[in-house]
Design a protein around this motif. Structure first.
Motif, PDB file in Angstrom:
ATOM      1  N   GLY A   1       0.787  -1.225   0.000  1.00  0.00           N
ATOM      2  CA  GLY A   1       0.000   0.000   0.000  1.00  0.00           C
ATOM      3  C   GLY A   1       0.815   1.268   0.000  1.00  0.00           C
ATOM      4  N   LYS A   2       2.092   1.184  -0.255  1.00  0.00           N
ATOM      5  CA  LYS A   2       2.972   2.356  -0.213  1.00  0.00           C
ATOM      6  C   LYS A   2       2.607   3.331  -1.323  1.00  0.00           C
ATOM      7  CE  LYS A   2       7.795   3.142   0.980  1.00  0.00           C
ATOM      8  NZ  LYS A   2       9.110   2.506   1.164  1.00  0.00           N
ATOM      9  N   ASP A   3       2.593   4.615  -0.982  1.00  0.00           N
ATOM     10  CA  ASP A   3       2.230   5.663  -1.925  1.00  0.00           C
ATOM     11  C   ASP A   3       3.342   5.854  -2.954  1.00  0.00           C
ATOM     12  OD1 ASP A   3       1.177   7.856  -3.214  1.00  0.00           O
ATOM     13  OD2 ASP A   3       1.778   9.286  -1.665  1.00  0.00           O
ATOM     14  N   THR A   4       3.017   5.689  -4.236  1.00  0.00           N
ATOM     15  CA  THR A   4       4.036   5.870  -5.272  1.00  0.00           C
ATOM     16  C   THR A   4       3.959   7.252  -5.922  1.00  0.00           C
ATOM     17  OG1 THR A   4       2.604   4.847  -6.946  1.00  0.00           O
ATOM     18  CG2 THR A   4       4.168   3.415  -5.777  1.00  0.00           C
ATOM     19  N   SER A   5       2.990   8.077  -5.517  1.00  0.00           N
ATOM     20  CA  SER A   5       2.957   9.448  -6.028  1.00  0.00           C
ATOM     21  C   SER A   5       3.908  10.344  -5.236  1.00  0.00           C
ATOM     22  CB  SER A   5       1.537  10.016  -5.970  1.00  0.00           C
ATOM     23  OG  SER A   5       1.096  10.098  -4.632  1.00  0.00           O
ATOM     24  N   GLY A   6       4.374   9.838  -4.105  1.00  0.00           N
ATOM     25  CA  GLY A   6       5.405  10.516  -3.316  1.00  0.00           C
ATOM     26  C   GLY A   6       6.285   9.444  -2.706  1.00  0.00           C
ATOM     27  N   PHE A   7       6.898   8.638  -3.594  1.00  0.00           N
ATOM     28  CA  PHE A   7       7.594   7.428  -3.156  1.00  0.00           C
ATOM     29  C   PHE A   7       8.847   7.764  -2.359  1.00  0.00           C
ATOM     30  CE2 PHE A   7      10.374   3.710  -3.902  1.00  0.00           C
ATOM     31  CZ  PHE A   7       9.546   2.722  -3.398  1.00  0.00           C
ATOM     32  N   TYR A   8       9.036   7.031  -1.278  1.00  0.00           N
ATOM     33  CA  TYR A   8      10.165   7.267  -0.374  1.00  0.00           C
ATOM     34  C   TYR A   8      10.793   5.934  -0.003  1.00  0.00           C
ATOM     35  CZ  TYR A   8      12.756   8.913   3.743  1.00  0.00           C
ATOM     36  OH  TYR A   8      13.735   9.209   4.648  1.00  0.00           O
ATOM     37  N   THR A   9      12.098   5.836  -0.176  1.00  0.00           N
ATOM     38  CA  THR A   9      12.821   4.653   0.292  1.00  0.00           C
ATOM     39  C   THR A   9      14.293   5.009   0.459  1.00  0.00           C
ATOM     40  OG1 THR A   9      13.391   2.330  -0.161  1.00  0.00           O
ATOM     41  CG2 THR A   9      13.284   3.799  -2.045  1.00  0.00           C
ATOM     42  N   GLU A  10      14.940   4.329   1.388  1.00  0.00           N
ATOM     43  CA  GLU A  10      16.386   4.493   1.565  1.00  0.00           C
ATOM     44  C   GLU A  10      17.148   3.352   0.902  1.00  0.00           C
ATOM     45  OE1 GLU A  10      18.063   6.946   2.736  1.00  0.00           O
ATOM     46  OE2 GLU A  10      16.397   8.157   3.460  1.00  0.00           O
ATOM     47  N   ASP A  11      16.429   2.429   0.269  1.00  0.00           N
ATOM     48  CA  ASP A  11      17.086   1.258  -0.322  1.00  0.00           C
ATOM     49  C   ASP A  11      16.277   0.802  -1.537  1.00  0.00           C
ATOM     50  OD1 ASP A  11      18.793  -0.876  -0.715  1.00  0.00           O
ATOM     51  OD2 ASP A  11      17.849  -2.140   0.801  1.00  0.00           O
ATOM     52  N   ALA A  12      16.379   1.538  -2.615  1.00  0.00           N
ATOM     53  CA  ALA A  12      15.549   1.279  -3.791  1.00  0.00           C
ATOM     54  C   ALA A  12      15.951  -0.009  -4.494  1.00  0.00           C
ATOM     55  CB  ALA A  12      15.650   2.449  -4.764  1.00  0.00           C
ATOM     56  N   SER A  13      14.978  -0.644  -5.107  1.00  0.00           N
ATOM     57  CA  SER A  13      15.238  -1.819  -5.956  1.00  0.00           C
ATOM     58  C   SER A  13      15.679  -1.331  -7.329  1.00  0.00           C
ATOM     59  CB  SER A  13      13.966  -2.640  -6.087  1.00  0.00           C
ATOM     60  OG  SER A  13      12.977  -1.896  -6.807  1.00  0.00           O
ATOM     61  N   GLY A  14      16.045  -2.278  -8.202  1.00  0.00           N
ATOM     62  CA  GLY A  14      16.437  -1.902  -9.555  1.00  0.00           C
ATOM     63  C   GLY A  14      15.327  -1.193 -10.299  1.00  0.00           C
ATOM     64  N   SER A  15      14.100  -1.721 -10.219  1.00  0.00           N
ATOM     65  CA  SER A  15      12.986  -1.140 -10.973  1.00  0.00           C
ATOM     66  C   SER A  15      12.550   0.208 -10.412  1.00  0.00           C
ATOM     67  CB  SER A  15      11.800  -2.108 -10.993  1.00  0.00           C
ATOM     68  OG  SER A  15      11.408  -2.453  -9.675  1.00  0.00           O
ATOM     69  N   THR A  16      12.448   0.318  -9.072  1.00  0.00           N
ATOM     70  CA  THR A  16      12.017   1.606  -8.507  1.00  0.00           C
ATOM     71  C   THR A  16      13.081   2.678  -8.717  1.00  0.00           C
ATOM     72  OG1 THR A  16      12.816   0.919  -6.313  1.00  0.00           O
ATOM     73  CG2 THR A  16      10.471   0.612  -6.773  1.00  0.00           C
ATOM     74  N   SER A  17      14.344   2.292  -8.644  1.00  0.00           N
ATOM     75  CA  SER A  17      15.397   3.287  -8.868  1.00  0.00           C
ATOM     76  C   SER A  17      15.394   3.770 -10.306  1.00  0.00           C
ATOM     77  CB  SER A  17      16.764   2.709  -8.506  1.00  0.00           C
ATOM     78  OG  SER A  17      17.114   1.629  -9.354  1.00  0.00           O
TER      79      SER A  17
END
Length: 567
Positions: free
Chosen positions: A317-333
């Motif tokens: 359910g993580k919001d992708t319109s304001g996506f936040y992560t400190e450890d992105a995957s290949g696809s999200t990065s």
């Protein structure tokens, strides 16, 4: 201001004293033809070298006005003279003896690209010159060896000035050639839009490099030769008629077997956003100045970036319109990298299949049948690539060696065959008719929202001392926060990384406050640099760091990878 004689007398007085007595030399001294300014004196012979600058009036230097009348000409002349000064200084380095860094004479070491630098500044109206260099003040142990410094300041440095800063002593043909080349490169870049091109690669260009650690051209390499179908011809102001391959706007696919030159061509296009020196082989490889290399970047920080164009309905359910992560995957990065390039104003994306996340680039037919679209949160790039061009005017150049999925949608297909390009669009599309195209999306994505407003890091409030350390081209450390720039592949010089660190530091102190969007912060930084030059980012004009100009796109990239950014 004191005279050179007074400086010489001062050196005699402090000879054999403790090293701190060198601090007395700080100041300005009139030499014959120029002013020497000792701006910062190192604390001991093992510390960072002392900073020294040479100031010369334009009338004394004597360079004709037409050689520096515009940004293009001035930058090329500054670059040429910096290289001349470096050669002269290198011949004297460490000839003055002593401990630690004693005898070092150093100015910025330029690479194959022509960059604006703080090492050499020329006023575009008066022709006045400022050269900034580093000198290791000599010592025996921690005792001043003023006689050796006297050699540097009164023998070695005047000779460097004589060989480098006077028009009368320069090779006028080479100076004129450097300016002419810069004007031709600027002309080509200015013609791309009118000709409907994203990039231009001249016939005869040498694209392969000498080695993985050398940027110089490979000896015996196959010269580039455009396919007739893609060949365009320009009439340059100085070189005259020049033909080469025009990479048209839209979607261009570069294919071929391994080791046939696909990635070599893409690498040349990546660095085609910069001008190059004569003899580089890529002088006339010119790319849209906003082009951005896109790749997967596992583990990078992403701060409130709208990646909903590519990723939606995550299981957590993580919001992708304001996506936040400190450890992105290949696809999200990679999704974030595309959207951030849009935010930075890119009009062309350069992508290599080898450094991309497969699930971001494509989903083949079998996978679509087994894992239904409703079960997959990733909208692959292949479904958005046409939309990026038709809706936002963003072209894409993709290198592919294993997947033919992009054959159906590519506007132009180029095969690299032993470093020789062939235009194979028609035959590739005919062959592709035997394979079903991947089903695309019917609805376009909402336009990404760029509303991020960085706040000031609490650690820097009221703190005038923000420590910074450059780690080559790999990154920069702000206090204890490291910004990883290893995969920002269009950074070509460590001095650009240093400049990016100063951009972050200046923005932290002056622009970050929670109400100014990132785009406006970058606009203000660029305006500051336009008004005051790169040196204006430094705390003091008497202690200017060695900086080289980064592009707007790399400033964005640095901010986006800054884990200390408060959003």
């Amino acid at each position: 201001m004191e005279t050179s004689t007074e400086l010489r007398n001062l050196l005699h007085r402090i000879d054999h004293k403790g090293y701190p007595a060198y601090k007395d030399t700080k100041g300005t001294y009139q030499f014959q033809g120029y002013v020497l300014s000792i701006d910062h004196v190192q604390g001991d012979p093992f510390a960072s070298p002392s900073k020294v600058s040479v100031h010369m009036k334009g009338k004394m230097a004597g360079f004709p006005r037409e050689l520096y009348c515009g940004d293009c000409q001035r930058r090329a002349l500054q670059d040429y003279l910096t290289r001349q000064f470096h050669r002269a200084a290198e011949s004297y380095a460490f000839k003055a003896k002593g401990s630690g860094k004693s005898g070092l004479i150093s100015i910025s070491r330029c690479g194959q690209e022509v960059l604006e630098r703080t090492a050499f500044w020329m006023d575009d109206k008066t022709g006045d010159i400022v050269v900034r260099l580093e000198i290791g003040f000599p010592a025996n142990g921690r005792t001043i060896n003023a006689r050796e410094l006297e050699k540097i300041l009164f023998d070695f440095l005047p000779d460097c000035v004589e060989k480098s800063l006077y028009y009368r002593t320069c090779d006028k043909k080479r100076v004129r050639g450097a300016i002419d080349l810069a004007e031709d490169q600027e002309y080509i870049r200015g013609q791309l839009e009118a000709m409907g091109l994203t990039a231009f690669v001249a016939n005869g260009a040498i694209l392969p490099r000498e080695s993985g650690i050398s940027p110089r051209p490979m000896k015996g390499a196959v010269p580039f030769r455009s396919p007739k179908e893609l060949e365009v011809t320009m009439e340059l102001p100085h070189k005259g008629t020049l033909s080469g391959m025009g990479i048209r706007k839209g979607i261009t696919l570069i294919v071929g077997g391994g080791y046939h030159g696909k990635s070599t061509l893409l690498k040349a296009l990546e660095l085609g956003v910069y001008d190059h020196i004569a003899g580089d082989g890529r002088e006339y490889v010119i790319t849209d100045g906003t082009a951005v290399k896109i790749r997967a970047e596992d583990g990078r920080s992403i701060k409130k970036t709208d990646i909903s164009m590519f990723i939606n309905d995550l299981p957590n359910g993580k919001d992708t319109s304001g996506f936040y992560t400190e450890d992105a995957s290949g696809s999200t990065s990679q999704a974030a990298n595309v959207v951030e390039a849009m935010e930075a104003g890119a009009k062309a994306l350069l992508i290599d299949e080898d450094t991309s996340a497969t699930n971001f680039m494509i989903r083949d037919e079998l996978m679509q049948r087994v894992i239904h679209r409703d079960m997959e949160p990733i909208t692959p790039f292949i479904d958005r690539i046409r939309e990026l061009y038709e809706r936002y005017g963003i072209s894409t150049v993709i290198v592919a060696g294993s997947s033919g999925a992009y054959f159906h949608i590519a506007d132009t297909i180029v095969q690299m065959d032993r470093y020789v390009p062939r235009e194979i669009t028609a035959e590739a599309k005919k062959e592709a008719e035997n394979f079903p195209a991947l089903s695309g999306l019917e609805e376009p994505a909402d336009k990404p929202v760029f509303h991020r407003c960085p706040g000031q890091n609490r650690a820097y409030r009221g703190n005038d001392r923000i420590k910074m350390k450059t780690m080559g081209r790999e990154g920069v450390q702000i206090n204890r926060e490291s910004i990883d720039l290893r995969y920002v592949e269009q950074i070509t010089d460590s001095e650009q990384v240093t400049a990016l660190g100063y951009c972050v530091r200046y923005a932290e102190k002056n622009f970050f406050g929670g109400t100014t969007p990132v785009q406006d912060v970058v606009d203000r930084l660029e305006e500051k640099i336009r008004r005051n030059g790169l040196a204006g980012l430094c705390e003091s004009m008497s202690n200017v760091a060695c900086l080289a100009m980064p592009r707007r796109q790399e400033i964005f990239a640095c901010f986006n990878r800054y884990r200390g950014l408060m959003l």
